[in-house]
Motif scaffolding. Structure first.
Motif, PDB file in Angstrom:
ATOM      1  N   ASN A  40       2.091  -4.832 -14.847  1.00 53.95           N
ATOM      2  CA  ASN A  40       2.551  -5.266 -13.658  1.00 53.95           C
ATOM      3  C   ASN A  40       1.890  -4.219 -12.442  1.00 53.95           C
ATOM      4  O   ASN A  40       1.764  -4.597 -11.434  1.00 53.95           O
ATOM      5  N   ILE A  41       1.943  -2.839 -12.860  1.00 49.87           N
ATOM      6  CA  ILE A  41       1.604  -2.133 -11.821  1.00 49.87           C
ATOM      7  C   ILE A  41      -0.212  -1.743 -11.803  1.00 49.87           C
ATOM      8  O   ILE A  41      -0.724  -1.853 -10.741  1.00 49.87           O
ATOM      9  N   GLY A  42      -0.712  -1.912 -12.959  1.00 48.51           N
ATOM     10  CA  GLY A  42      -2.034  -1.976 -13.194  1.00 48.51           C
ATOM     11  C   GLY A  42      -2.676  -2.843 -12.440  1.00 48.51           C
ATOM     12  O   GLY A  42      -3.944  -2.671 -12.022  1.00 48.51           O
ATOM     13  N   ALA A  43      -2.091  -4.150 -12.361  1.00 44.88           N
ATOM     14  CA  ALA A  43      -2.839  -5.221 -11.823  1.00 44.88           C
ATOM     15  C   ALA A  43      -3.033  -5.203 -10.389  1.00 44.88           C
ATOM     16  O   ALA A  43      -3.817  -5.782  -9.710  1.00 44.88           O
ATOM     17  N   ALA A  44      -2.410  -4.244  -9.675  1.00 44.53           N
ATOM     18  CA  ALA A  44      -2.371  -3.855  -8.242  1.00 44.53           C
ATOM     19  C   ALA A  44      -3.800  -3.333  -7.894  1.00 44.53           C
ATOM     20  O   ALA A  44      -4.174  -3.006  -6.619  1.00 44.53           O
ATOM     21  N   ILE A  45      -4.359  -2.434  -9.002  1.00 41.20           N
ATOM     22  CA  ILE A  45      -5.302  -1.626  -8.697  1.00 41.20           C
ATOM     23  C   ILE A  45      -6.460  -2.630  -8.381  1.00 41.20           C
ATOM     24  O   ILE A  45      -7.071  -3.334  -9.024  1.00 41.20           O
ATOM     25  N   ASP A  62      -1.825  -3.687  -1.563  1.00 35.60           N
ATOM     26  CA  ASP A  62      -1.336  -3.537  -0.413  1.00 35.60           C
ATOM     27  C   ASP A  62      -0.629  -2.279  -0.190  1.00 35.60           C
ATOM     28  O   ASP A  62      -0.364  -1.700  -1.271  1.00 35.60           O
ATOM     29  N   PRO A  63       0.138  -1.920   0.887  1.00 37.63           N
ATOM     30  CA  PRO A  63       0.903  -0.817   1.070  1.00 37.63           C
ATOM     31  C   PRO A  63       2.048  -0.695   0.088  1.00 37.63           C
ATOM     32  O   PRO A  63       2.468   0.290  -0.509  1.00 37.63           O
ATOM     33  N   ASN A  64       2.872  -1.661  -0.393  1.00 37.62           N
ATOM     34  CA  ASN A  64       3.786  -1.736  -1.321  1.00 37.62           C
ATOM     35  C   ASN A  64       3.343  -1.265  -2.638  1.00 37.62           C
ATOM     36  O   ASN A  64       4.083  -0.285  -3.160  1.00 37.62           O
ATOM     37  N   TRP A  65       2.284  -1.901  -3.293  1.00 30.13           N
ATOM     38  CA  TRP A  65       1.675  -1.355  -4.362  1.00 30.13           C
ATOM     39  C   TRP A  65       1.377   0.048  -4.454  1.00 30.13           C
ATOM     40  O   TRP A  65       1.280   0.834  -5.352  1.00 30.13           O
ATOM     41  N   ALA A  66       0.747   0.420  -3.391  1.00 27.92           N
ATOM     42  CA  ALA A  66       0.226   1.784  -3.246  1.00 27.92           C
ATOM     43  C   ALA A  66       1.429   3.054  -3.424  1.00 27.92           C
ATOM     44  O   ALA A  66       1.378   3.878  -3.990  1.00 27.92           O
ATOM     45  N   ALA A  67       2.634   2.408  -2.862  1.00 26.22           N
ATOM     46  CA  ALA A  67       3.738   3.394  -2.902  1.00 26.22           C
ATOM     47  C   ALA A  67       4.256   3.213  -4.323  1.00 26.22           C
ATOM     48  O   ALA A  67       4.444   4.379  -4.802  1.00 26.22           O
ATOM     49  N   ARG A  68       4.192   2.452  -5.089  1.00 28.63           N
ATOM     50  CA  ARG A  68       4.521   2.183  -6.732  1.00 28.63           C
ATOM     51  C   ARG A  68       3.513   3.250  -7.353  1.00 28.63           C
ATOM     52  O   ARG A  68       3.845   3.644  -8.250  1.00 28.63           O
ATOM     53  N   LEU A  69       2.241   2.913  -6.962  1.00 30.80           N
ATOM     54  CA  LEU A  69       1.232   3.556  -7.723  1.00 30.80           C
ATOM     55  C   LEU A  69       1.379   5.191  -7.581  1.00 30.80           C
ATOM     56  O   LEU A  69       1.008   5.847  -8.614  1.00 30.80           O
ATOM     57  N   SER A  73       0.827   8.758 -10.481  1.00 29.81           N
ATOM     58  CA  SER A  73      -0.202   9.749 -10.029  1.00 29.81           C
ATOM     59  C   SER A  73      -0.680  10.592 -11.350  1.00 29.81           C
ATOM     60  O   SER A  73      -1.800  10.605 -11.888  1.00 29.81           O
ATOM     61  N   ALA A  74       0.412  11.237 -11.947  1.00 30.16           N
ATOM     62  CA  ALA A  74       0.322  11.992 -13.148  1.00 30.16           C
ATOM     63  C   ALA A  74      -0.404  11.160 -14.166  1.00 30.16           C
ATOM     64  O   ALA A  74      -1.320  11.721 -14.903  1.00 30.16           O
ATOM     65  N   ASP A  75       0.033   9.985 -14.450  1.00 26.87           N
ATOM     66  CA  ASP A  75      -0.657   8.954 -15.457  1.00 26.87           C
ATOM     67  C   ASP A  75      -2.100   8.717 -15.309  1.00 26.87           C
ATOM     68  O   ASP A  75      -2.523   8.731 -16.164  1.00 26.87           O
ATOM     69  N   GLN A  91      -5.565  10.446  -5.035  1.00 23.48           N
ATOM     70  CA  GLN A  91      -5.390   9.765  -3.848  1.00 23.48           C
ATOM     71  C   GLN A  91      -5.226   8.232  -3.898  1.00 23.48           C
ATOM     72  O   GLN A  91      -5.893   7.556  -4.562  1.00 23.48           O
ATOM     73  N   ILE A  92      -4.000   7.767  -3.403  1.00 20.53           N
ATOM     74  CA  ILE A  92      -4.041   6.415  -3.236  1.00 20.53           C
ATOM     75  C   ILE A  92      -4.194   5.869  -1.956  1.00 20.53           C
ATOM     76  O   ILE A  92      -3.611   6.082  -0.977  1.00 20.53           O
ATOM     77  N   LYS A  93      -5.220   4.803  -2.098  1.00 20.03           N
ATOM     78  CA  LYS A  93      -5.395   4.287  -0.624  1.00 20.03           C
ATOM     79  C   LYS A  93      -5.125   2.788  -0.613  1.00 20.03           C
ATOM     80  O   LYS A  93      -5.040   2.115  -1.761  1.00 20.03           O
ATOM     81  N   VAL A  94      -5.313   2.083   0.299  1.00 20.77           N
ATOM     82  CA  VAL A  94      -4.877   0.809   0.669  1.00 20.77           C
ATOM     83  C   VAL A  94      -6.213  -0.020   0.935  1.00 20.77           C
ATOM     84  O   VAL A  94      -6.887   0.335   1.931  1.00 20.77           O
ATOM     85  N   ARG A  95      -6.431  -1.166   0.380  1.00 21.76           N
ATOM     86  CA  ARG A  95      -7.705  -1.860   0.832  1.00 21.76           C
ATOM     87  C   ARG A  95      -7.600  -2.579   2.024  1.00 21.76           C
ATOM     88  O   ARG A  95      -6.466  -3.037   2.451  1.00 21.76           O
TER      89      ARG A  95
END
Length: 98
Positions: A40-45, A62-69, A73-75, A91-95
């Motif tokens: 469910n998280i990987g699909a947000a990339i 989107d920002p919600n998924w970015a926060a979860r990602l 980070s370590a994984d 670094q996590i960015k939002v499209r």
């Protein structure tokens, strides 16, 4: 003089060949990272790449998924390293929205 598409794509040092190789490497990196995360998280990339300073850059929907990602980070860094990429940070960015 016009070239046919095959010669453009197989031209060794051509810009199109370089671009195709980079796109393939980015897709492979993204697959490695997505595979290291819960479905469910990987699909947000949306995309993944490496910056010039060796940071893993992950783009989220989107920002919600970015926060979860960010919690993973370590994984994601470990997955990049297993793929042979010596990433030093994540670094996590939002499209950008159109």
């Amino acid at each position: 003089m016009a070239k046919d598409l095959k010669s453009l794509l197989t031209g060794g040092n051509s810009s199109l060949t370089t671009l195709a190789n980079r796109a393939s490497a980015m897709q492979s990196l993204q697959q490695s990272i997505v595979g290291a995360l819960p479905d469910n998280i990987g699909a947000a990339i949306v995309a993944a790449s490496i910056s010039p300073d060796n940071a893993l850059v992950v783009v989220a929907d989107d920002p919600n998924w970015a926060a979860r990602l960010r919690f993973h980070s370590a994984d994601m860094l470990e997955a990049a390293r297993r793929a042979g990429i010596p990433a030093t940070a994540c670094q996590i960015k939002v499209r950008p929205q159109a």
